[in-house]
Design a protein around this motif. Structure first.
Motif, short mmCIF file in Angstrom:
data_model
loop_
_atom_site.label_atom_id
_atom_site.label_comp_id
_atom_site.label_asym_id
_atom_site.label_seq_id
_atom_site.Cartn_x
_atom_site.Cartn_y
_atom_site.Cartn_z
N THR A 154 6.67 -2.11 -21.36
CA THR A 154 7.42 -3.46 -21.42
C THR A 154 5.84 -4.14 -21.16
O THR A 154 5.45 -5.08 -21.44
CB THR A 154 8.12 -3.29 -20.95
OG1 THR A 154 9.26 -2.61 -22.65
CG2 THR A 154 9.16 -4.82 -21.77
N THR A 168 16.13 10.06 -15.63
CA THR A 168 16.75 8.95 -16.62
C THR A 168 16.05 7.54 -16.06
O THR A 168 15.74 6.99 -16.60
CB THR A 168 18.16 8.59 -16.23
OG1 THR A 168 19.05 9.45 -17.09
CG2 THR A 168 19.04 6.92 -16.60
N ILE A 169 15.52 7.92 -14.64
CA ILE A 169 15.05 7.14 -13.74
C ILE A 169 13.47 7.26 -14.43
O ILE A 169 12.90 5.92 -14.08
CB ILE A 169 15.05 7.21 -11.98
CG1 ILE A 169 16.70 6.84 -11.51
CG2 ILE A 169 13.68 6.32 -11.37
CD1 ILE A 169 16.59 6.19 -10.31
N LYS A 170 13.10 8.21 -14.74
CA LYS A 170 11.58 8.22 -15.31
C LYS A 170 11.75 7.52 -15.81
O LYS A 170 10.82 7.25 -16.13
CB LYS A 170 11.16 9.66 -15.03
CG LYS A 170 10.22 10.02 -15.23
CD LYS A 170 9.72 11.59 -15.43
CE LYS A 170 8.02 11.61 -16.23
NZ LYS A 170 7.60 11.13 -17.16
N ASP A 171 12.61 8.43 -17.66
CA ASP A 171 11.74 7.49 -18.72
C ASP A 171 12.63 6.01 -18.27
O ASP A 171 11.39 5.58 -19.23
CB ASP A 171 13.06 7.96 -19.52
CG ASP A 171 12.95 9.38 -19.43
OD1 ASP A 171 12.21 9.95 -19.46
OD2 ASP A 171 14.69 9.88 -20.47
N GLU A 172 13.33 5.54 -17.49
CA GLU A 172 13.58 3.89 -17.05
C GLU A 172 12.11 3.23 -17.00
O GLU A 172 11.68 2.64 -17.30
CB GLU A 172 14.97 3.39 -16.51
CG GLU A 172 15.86 3.55 -17.16
CD GLU A 172 16.29 2.77 -18.37
OE1 GLU A 172 15.80 2.02 -18.77
OE2 GLU A 172 16.88 2.79 -19.31
N MET A 173 11.72 3.89 -15.88
CA MET A 173 10.15 3.57 -15.33
C MET A 173 8.83 3.88 -16.46
O MET A 173 7.81 2.22 -16.34
CB MET A 173 9.52 4.30 -13.69
CG MET A 173 10.57 4.11 -13.82
SD MET A 173 10.33 2.04 -12.47
CE MET A 173 9.25 2.12 -11.76
N ASP A 174 8.82 4.98 -17.07
CA ASP A 174 8.05 4.67 -17.98
C ASP A 174 8.36 3.36 -19.50
O ASP A 174 7.43 3.35 -19.83
CB ASP A 174 7.69 6.46 -18.94
CG ASP A 174 7.33 7.40 -18.44
OD1 ASP A 174 6.92 7.06 -17.61
OD2 ASP A 174 8.19 8.54 -18.75
N SER A 175 9.43 3.39 -20.02
CA SER A 175 9.63 1.92 -20.90
C SER A 175 9.81 0.97 -20.08
O SER A 175 8.87 0.25 -21.09
CB SER A 175 11.34 2.35 -21.17
OG SER A 175 11.58 1.44 -21.63
N PHE A 176 9.39 0.73 -19.70
CA PHE A 176 8.87 -0.63 -18.42
C PHE A 176 7.39 -0.69 -18.34
O PHE A 176 7.64 -1.58 -18.41
CB PHE A 176 9.83 -0.23 -17.02
CG PHE A 176 9.33 -1.91 -16.08
CD1 PHE A 176 9.95 -2.90 -16.64
CD2 PHE A 176 8.66 -1.41 -15.09
CE1 PHE A 176 9.40 -3.65 -15.18
CE2 PHE A 176 7.80 -2.24 -14.14
CZ PHE A 176 8.30 -3.74 -14.68
N GLU A 177 7.22 0.61 -17.71
CA GLU A 177 5.71 0.49 -17.89
C GLU A 177 5.13 0.16 -18.88
O GLU A 177 4.42 -0.62 -19.21
CB GLU A 177 5.38 1.74 -16.85
CG GLU A 177 3.56 1.81 -16.97
CD GLU A 177 3.26 0.59 -16.14
OE1 GLU A 177 2.20 0.37 -15.51
OE2 GLU A 177 4.44 0.35 -14.83
#
Length: 87
Positions: free
Chosen positions: A48, A37-46
């Motif tokens: 964005t 979940t953290i990896k997915d969120e970081m990918d999404s953040f990057e």
């Protein structure tokens, strides 16, 4: 001698070990899920963040170009007046 005194402790200990092994497995599963979940969120953040940066740079460059065009216009109007002045 001690085995004869408490023969019912062994099944209880085995049960407790089994429970703790289950807790460890669940903990590992939860950790892996949280990590994904953290990896997915970081990918999404990057993604964005990169998009936002591109938009900000695009706006900045457009405004900079507009200001340069205004400056050019001012100089184009000023130059004929400046040439009329005799030095």
């Amino acid at each position: 001698e001690q085995t004869n005194k408490n023969p019912d402790k062994l099944p209880h200990a085995e049960l407790e070990i089994h429970e703790w092994e289950g807790k460890v497995d669940r903990g590992k599963d939860e950790f892996e899920q949280i990590s994904r979940t953290i990896k997915d969120e970081m990918d999404s953040f990057e993604t964005t963040r990169i998009d936002d940066f591109k938009k900000a740079m695009d706006q900045y460059l457009k405004r900079l170009l507009e200001q340069q065009e205004k400056i050019l216009d001012i100089w184009e109007h000023y130059l004929p007046e400046a040439n009329k002045i005799a030095v």
